[in-house]
Scaffold this motif. Structure first.
Motif, PDB file in Angstrom:
ATOM      1  N   ASP A 172       0.828  -1.205   0.000  1.00 51.12           N
ATOM      2  CA  ASP A 172       0.000   0.000   0.000  1.00 51.12           C
ATOM      3  C   ASP A 172       0.861   1.253   0.000  1.00 51.12           C
ATOM      4  OD1 ASP A 172      -2.588   1.320   0.170  1.00 51.12           O
ATOM      5  OD2 ASP A 172      -2.069   1.807   2.243  1.00 51.12           O
ATOM      6  N   ILE A 173       1.896   1.271   0.835  1.00 52.00           N
ATOM      7  CA  ILE A 173       2.773   2.434   0.921  1.00 52.00           C
ATOM      8  C   ILE A 173       3.535   2.637  -0.389  1.00 52.00           C
ATOM      9  CG2 ILE A 173       4.815   3.376   2.088  1.00 52.00           C
ATOM     10  CD1 ILE A 173       3.736   1.966   4.649  1.00 52.00           C
ATOM     11  N   ALA A 174       4.001   1.540  -0.977  1.00 48.81           N
ATOM     12  CA  ALA A 174       4.719   1.645  -2.259  1.00 48.81           C
ATOM     13  C   ALA A 174       3.819   2.216  -3.345  1.00 48.81           C
ATOM     14  CB  ALA A 174       5.247   0.268  -2.671  1.00 48.81           C
ATOM     15  N   TRP A 175       2.583   1.730  -3.412  1.00 53.01           N
ATOM     16  CA  TRP A 175       1.643   2.214  -4.430  1.00 53.01           C
ATOM     17  C   TRP A 175       1.368   3.707  -4.233  1.00 53.01           C
ATOM     18  CZ3 TRP A 175      -0.410  -0.254  -8.654  1.00 53.01           C
ATOM     19  CH2 TRP A 175      -1.459   0.398  -9.319  1.00 53.01           C
ATOM     20  N   ASN A 176       1.260   4.122  -2.968  1.00 51.40           N
ATOM     21  CA  ASN A 176       0.953   5.523  -2.670  1.00 51.40           C
ATOM     22  C   ASN A 176       2.132   6.456  -2.924  1.00 51.40           C
ATOM     23  OD1 ASN A 176      -1.564   4.675  -1.794  1.00 51.40           O
ATOM     24  ND2 ASN A 176      -1.007   4.679   0.371  1.00 51.40           N
ATOM     25  N   HIS A 177       3.367   5.908  -2.880  1.00 49.04           N
ATOM     26  CA  HIS A 177       4.552   6.768  -2.947  1.00 49.04           C
ATOM     27  C   HIS A 177       5.557   6.269  -3.983  1.00 49.04           C
ATOM     28  CE1 HIS A 177       3.139   8.952   0.572  1.00 49.04           C
ATOM     29  NE2 HIS A 177       2.862   7.785   1.116  1.00 49.04           N
ATOM     30  N   ALA A 178       5.060   5.915  -5.125  1.00 49.06           N
ATOM     31  CA  ALA A 178       5.933   5.420  -6.190  1.00 49.06           C
ATOM     32  C   ALA A 178       6.827   6.517  -6.754  1.00 49.06           C
ATOM     33  CB  ALA A 178       5.103   4.803  -7.314  1.00 49.06           C
ATOM     34  N   ASP A 179       6.580   7.761  -6.385  1.00 43.55           N
ATOM     35  CA  ASP A 179       7.475   8.845  -6.783  1.00 43.55           C
ATOM     36  C   ASP A 179       8.809   8.765  -6.045  1.00 43.55           C
ATOM     37  OD1 ASP A 179       6.026   9.367  -4.413  1.00 43.55           O
ATOM     38  OD2 ASP A 179       6.490  11.501  -4.537  1.00 43.55           O
ATOM     39  N   ARG A 180       8.805   8.016  -4.931  1.00 39.35           N
ATOM     40  CA  ARG A 180      10.012   7.875  -4.129  1.00 39.35           C
ATOM     41  C   ARG A 180      10.486   6.428  -4.048  1.00 39.35           C
ATOM     42  NH1 ARG A 180       9.994  10.857   1.523  1.00 39.35           N
ATOM     43  NH2 ARG A 180      10.393  12.595   0.102  1.00 39.35           N
ATOM     44  N   ILE A 181       9.546   5.495  -3.935  1.00 35.75           N
ATOM     45  CA  ILE A 181       9.872   4.074  -3.788  1.00 35.75           C
ATOM     46  C   ILE A 181       9.965   3.426  -5.171  1.00 35.75           C
ATOM     47  CG2 ILE A 181       9.038   1.862  -2.887  1.00 35.75           C
ATOM     48  CD1 ILE A 181       7.700   3.498  -0.612  1.00 35.75           C
ATOM     49  N   ASP A 182      11.000   2.618  -5.363  1.00 37.71           N
ATOM     50  CA  ASP A 182      11.246   1.997  -6.664  1.00 37.71           C
ATOM     51  C   ASP A 182      10.681   0.585  -6.781  1.00 37.71           C
ATOM     52  OD1 ASP A 182      13.089   4.129  -7.791  1.00 37.71           O
ATOM     53  OD2 ASP A 182      14.185   3.587  -5.981  1.00 37.71           O
TER      54      ASP A 182
END
Length: 285
Positions: A159-169
């Motif tokens: 969930d966090i990755a999907w929400n913050h794909a601008d930072r998480i690869d």
């Protein structure tokens, strides 16, 4: 002559030993206060030696950090790094407070109100922990950022990755709790295609995140089989999510890895067996 030779050799040996010490994997305990969660969060930090160029350092954020010893991640990371199979790596393992409240889908508690603080945990990761990791290491920008977790921690990581794909690869999910639902399965109106919270979130999302995905599920994790197809729910739920992601065409098919093992159980012994594959996938040279 012997004394002169000794005077030359000893400093060389000392330098060699010191260099050897610096090349060891380090593990330490730390803590950060989260204004979002309103509590102190314990951390276990594991690090390979810092590269000459610290921007070559990679970051892994790991849920359920209190269980790193069971996952054997320090020993596995040490072995892979010595074999030159992975890049320099900083692991920040976050100890769970109340994992039933913190882990979930941000803004969407389940039918028992689990995951009620998942949005605050998301904010802690994105607004506080990332900057803490940079300051701790002196790295201005990590080469890559990956988040991972097991079970409910895997649901949270996704969930966090999907929400913050601008930072998480990249995101790694070990036996993710994608059964997470807004209705009890015993209810007459429950339906897989509309009541699994994360799957519905992704289906309705307009985002096209630039992520790559790694999923794992074992065939002997549980006895649950809601649709009576002979396949355990954890495998079915993970495969259904993978299908949704593929149908949205948010990434090439090769950017999604799904690993299934016949003997895999819902435990750290099974997860640690596939951990080397995940680390090489995420941080391989």
């Amino acid at each position: 002559m012997k004394q002169k030779l000794k005077n030359v050799i000893m400093p060389v040996v000392a330098c060699f030993l010191l260099a050897g010490c610096h090349k060891k994997i380090k593990q330490q305990e730390d803590e950060i206060y989260s204004r979002h969660l309103q509590e102190h969060i314990k951390l276990t930090i594991i690090s390979t030696p810092m590269p000459d160029n610290n921007s070559d350092m990679n970051l892994l954020l790991l849920n359920d950090g209190q269980d790193v010893d069971q996952l054997r991640i320090k020993n596995i990371t040490d072995s892979l790094y010595k074999k030159k199979l992975i890049l320099p790596l900083l692991i920040v393992a976050i100890h769970a407070g109340n994992r039933m409240e913190d882990y979930g889908v941000g803004g969407y508690p389940d039918f028992k109100n689990n995951g009620s603080k998942a949005d605050k945990y998301d904010a802690f990761i994105s607004d506080e922990l990332y900057d803490f990791a940079k300051k701790k290491t002196g790295v201005r920008k990590f080469n890559s950022i990956v988040i991972a977790g097991c079970s409910l921690g895997g649901l949270s990581a996704f969930d966090i990755a999907w929400n913050h794909a601008d930072r998480i690869d990249k995101v790694g999910v070990f036996s993710g709790s994608f059964w997470y639902r807004d209705k009890d399965t015993t209810g007459a109106d429950y339906a897989d295609d509309k009541d699994r919270i994360m799957l519905n979130k992704i289906k309705s999302s307009r985002k096209r995140p630039k992520l790559t995905y790694w999923f794992y599920a074992g065939d002997k994790e549980e006895a649950g089989d809601r649709d009576h197809d002979g396949i355990t729910d954890v495998v079915d739920d993970t495969k259904d999510l993978v299908t949704i992601i593929k149908n949205k065409n948010v990434c090439p098919p090769g950017d999604i890895v799904f690993t299934e093992t016949p003997e895999g159980k819902h435990d750290y012994a099974s997860w640690s067996k596939v951990l080397p594959d995940f680390l090489i996938w995420a941080f391989g040279r």
